[in-house]
Design a protein around this motif. Structure first.
Motif, PDB file in Angstrom:
ATOM      1  N   LEU A  62       0.690  -0.929  -0.499  1.00  0.00           N
ATOM      2  CA  LEU A  62      -0.245   0.088  -0.214  1.00  0.00           C
ATOM      3  C   LEU A  62       0.738   1.151   0.251  1.00  0.00           C
ATOM      4  N   ARG A  63       2.180   0.819  -0.110  1.00  0.00           N
ATOM      5  CA  ARG A  63       2.696   2.659  -0.604  1.00  0.00           C
ATOM      6  C   ARG A  63       3.095   3.431  -1.664  1.00  0.00           C
ATOM      7  N   ILE A  64       3.092   4.429  -1.218  1.00  0.00           N
ATOM      8  CA  ILE A  64       3.187   5.197  -2.862  1.00  0.00           C
ATOM      9  C   ILE A  64       4.998   4.110  -3.594  1.00  0.00           C
ATOM     10  N   LYS A  65       4.370   4.576  -4.806  1.00  0.00           N
ATOM     11  CA  LYS A  65       5.339   4.192  -5.741  1.00  0.00           C
ATOM     12  C   LYS A  65       5.605   5.405  -6.590  1.00  0.00           C
ATOM     13  N   ALA A  66       7.049   4.799  -7.374  1.00  0.00           N
ATOM     14  CA  ALA A  66       7.459   5.136  -8.273  1.00  0.00           C
ATOM     15  C   ALA A  66       7.588   5.056  -9.255  1.00  0.00           C
ATOM     16  N   VAL A  69       8.353   6.360 -16.417  1.00  0.00           N
ATOM     17  CA  VAL A  69       7.302   6.383 -17.308  1.00  0.00           C
ATOM     18  C   VAL A  69       7.780   6.617 -18.312  1.00  0.00           C
ATOM     19  N   PRO A  70       8.490   5.461 -19.623  1.00  0.00           N
ATOM     20  CA  PRO A  70       9.706   5.764 -20.207  1.00  0.00           C
ATOM     21  C   PRO A  70       9.569   6.592 -21.763  1.00  0.00           C
ATOM     22  N   ASP A  71      10.280   7.404 -22.502  1.00  0.00           N
ATOM     23  CA  ASP A  71       9.739   8.025 -23.156  1.00  0.00           C
ATOM     24  C   ASP A  71       8.843   7.934 -25.037  1.00  0.00           C
ATOM     25  N   GLN A  72       7.858   8.456 -24.444  1.00  0.00           N
ATOM     26  CA  GLN A  72       7.023   8.432 -25.831  1.00  0.00           C
ATOM     27  C   GLN A  72       7.436   9.231 -26.991  1.00  0.00           C
ATOM     28  N   ASP A  73       6.832   9.103 -27.830  1.00  0.00           N
ATOM     29  CA  ASP A  73       6.603   9.327 -29.374  1.00  0.00           C
ATOM     30  C   ASP A  73       5.068  10.255 -28.993  1.00  0.00           C
ATOM     31  N   VAL A  84       8.435  12.406 -24.660  1.00  0.00           N
ATOM     32  CA  VAL A  84       8.026  12.922 -23.495  1.00  0.00           C
ATOM     33  C   VAL A  84       8.023  12.088 -22.589  1.00  0.00           C
ATOM     34  N   ASN A  85       8.895  12.111 -21.390  1.00  0.00           N
ATOM     35  CA  ASN A  85       8.422  11.390 -20.216  1.00  0.00           C
ATOM     36  C   ASN A  85       8.443  11.667 -19.217  1.00  0.00           C
ATOM     37  N   ALA A  86       7.576  11.062 -18.220  1.00  0.00           N
ATOM     38  CA  ALA A  86       7.326  11.513 -16.983  1.00  0.00           C
ATOM     39  C   ALA A  86       7.614  10.195 -15.994  1.00  0.00           C
ATOM     40  N   VAL A  87       7.453  10.772 -14.251  1.00  0.00           N
ATOM     41  CA  VAL A  87       7.264   9.642 -13.454  1.00  0.00           C
ATOM     42  C   VAL A  87       5.997  10.003 -12.986  1.00  0.00           C
ATOM     43  N   LEU A  88       5.756   8.891 -12.122  1.00  0.00           N
ATOM     44  CA  LEU A  88       4.153   8.591 -11.602  1.00  0.00           C
ATOM     45  C   LEU A  88       4.241   7.883 -10.396  1.00  0.00           C
ATOM     46  N   TYR A  89       3.332   8.391  -9.494  1.00  0.00           N
ATOM     47  CA  TYR A  89       3.399   8.426  -8.018  1.00  0.00           C
ATOM     48  C   TYR A  89       1.587   7.752  -7.858  1.00  0.00           C
ATOM     49  N   ALA A 110       0.653   1.639 -15.164  1.00  0.00           N
ATOM     50  CA  ALA A 110       2.348   2.229 -16.484  1.00  0.00           C
ATOM     51  C   ALA A 110       1.534   2.246 -17.290  1.00  0.00           C
ATOM     52  N   GLN A 111       1.223   1.411 -18.293  1.00  0.00           N
ATOM     53  CA  GLN A 111       0.128   1.969 -19.359  1.00  0.00           C
ATOM     54  C   GLN A 111      -0.694   2.337 -19.377  1.00  0.00           C
ATOM     55  N   LEU A 112      -2.313   2.853 -18.209  1.00  0.00           N
ATOM     56  CA  LEU A 112      -2.654   3.854 -18.594  1.00  0.00           C
ATOM     57  C   LEU A 112      -1.572   4.794 -17.861  1.00  0.00           C
ATOM     58  N   ALA A 113      -0.450   5.307 -18.118  1.00  0.00           N
ATOM     59  CA  ALA A 113       0.002   6.748 -17.571  1.00  0.00           C
ATOM     60  C   ALA A 113       0.517   7.311 -19.302  1.00  0.00           C
ATOM     61  N   GLN A 114       1.177   5.769 -19.227  1.00  0.00           N
ATOM     62  CA  GLN A 114       1.594   6.316 -21.060  1.00  0.00           C
ATOM     63  C   GLN A 114       0.911   6.307 -21.814  1.00  0.00           C
ATOM     64  N   THR A 115      -0.664   6.254 -22.078  1.00  0.00           N
ATOM     65  CA  THR A 115      -1.824   6.505 -22.895  1.00  0.00           C
ATOM     66  C   THR A 115      -2.272   7.817 -22.534  1.00  0.00           C
ATOM     67  N   THR A 116      -2.338   8.052 -21.355  1.00  0.00           N
ATOM     68  CA  THR A 116      -2.439   9.217 -20.651  1.00  0.00           C
ATOM     69  C   THR A 116      -2.181  10.362 -21.436  1.00  0.00           C
ATOM     70  N   MET A 117      -0.641  10.304 -21.328  1.00  0.00           N
ATOM     71  CA  MET A 117      -0.257  11.797 -21.717  1.00  0.00           C
ATOM     72  C   MET A 117       0.602  11.470 -22.520  1.00  0.00           C
TER      73      MET A 117
END
Length: 158
Positions: A62-66, A69-73, A84-89, A110-117
């Motif tokens: 249940l801890r916060i995970k970081a 998110v790999p580079d996305q074209d 673009v790239n990002a860090v997701l918490y 992780a997949q949702l973060a990439q798609t949203t980005m």
């Protein structure tokens, strides 16, 4: 003597069976418990006993995970290709739903973060993205300046 050794042997087997079912769940974890494949509840932190073979369980952290998110074209609204790239918490708030309703929830997040980005970048022009980026950099610099001023005031007070 042989009559007394049979119950003692059975008792020893039962004790070993029960002791092999002891589980420790840490404060930051929850245990999702299944009895013959059916969800029966969530173990809270502490020492728990399970019936081996009949009961199975999965730990959920249940801890916060970081996640990096790999580079996305991505293609902006004005058809400019950028990377673009990002860090997701993220933090799991309901352990039972993470296990029962999503297969491989870590991968799904992780997949949702990439798609949203990619989606967010596709809705903006390059100028809008760059202006937001420069504004965030200015905000970060202002916050750092305020922290430096507070540190200097603390040093003067001492």
């Amino acid at each position: 003597m042989a009559v007394f050794s049979l119950p003692i042997n059975i008792l020893i087997v039962i004790i070993v069976y029960l002791l092999s079912g002891l589980r420790v769940i840490n404060e930051y974890e929850r245990g999702i418990v299944f009895f013959l494949g059916k969800y029966i509840g969530t173990f809270q932190p502490g020492l728990k006993i399970m019936l081996p073979v009949l009961m199975t369980w999965q730990k959920v952290d249940l801890r916060i995970k970081a996640i990096d998110v790999p580079d996305q074209d991505a293609i902006t609204k004005d058809n400019v290709s950028i990377k673009v790239n990002a860090v997701l918490y993220y933090k799991v708030s309901e352990a039972n739903k993470a296990i029962l309703e999503v297969e491989h929830y870590n991968y799904a997040v992780a997949q949702l973060a990439q798609t949203t980005m990619r989606d967010v970048v596709g809705e903006a022009t390059l100028d809008e993205l760059l202006s937001k980026l420069s504004k965030k950099e200015e905000d970060n610099e202002d916050e750092e300046d305020e922290e430096d001023e507070e540190d200097e005031e603390d040093e003067e007070d001492e």
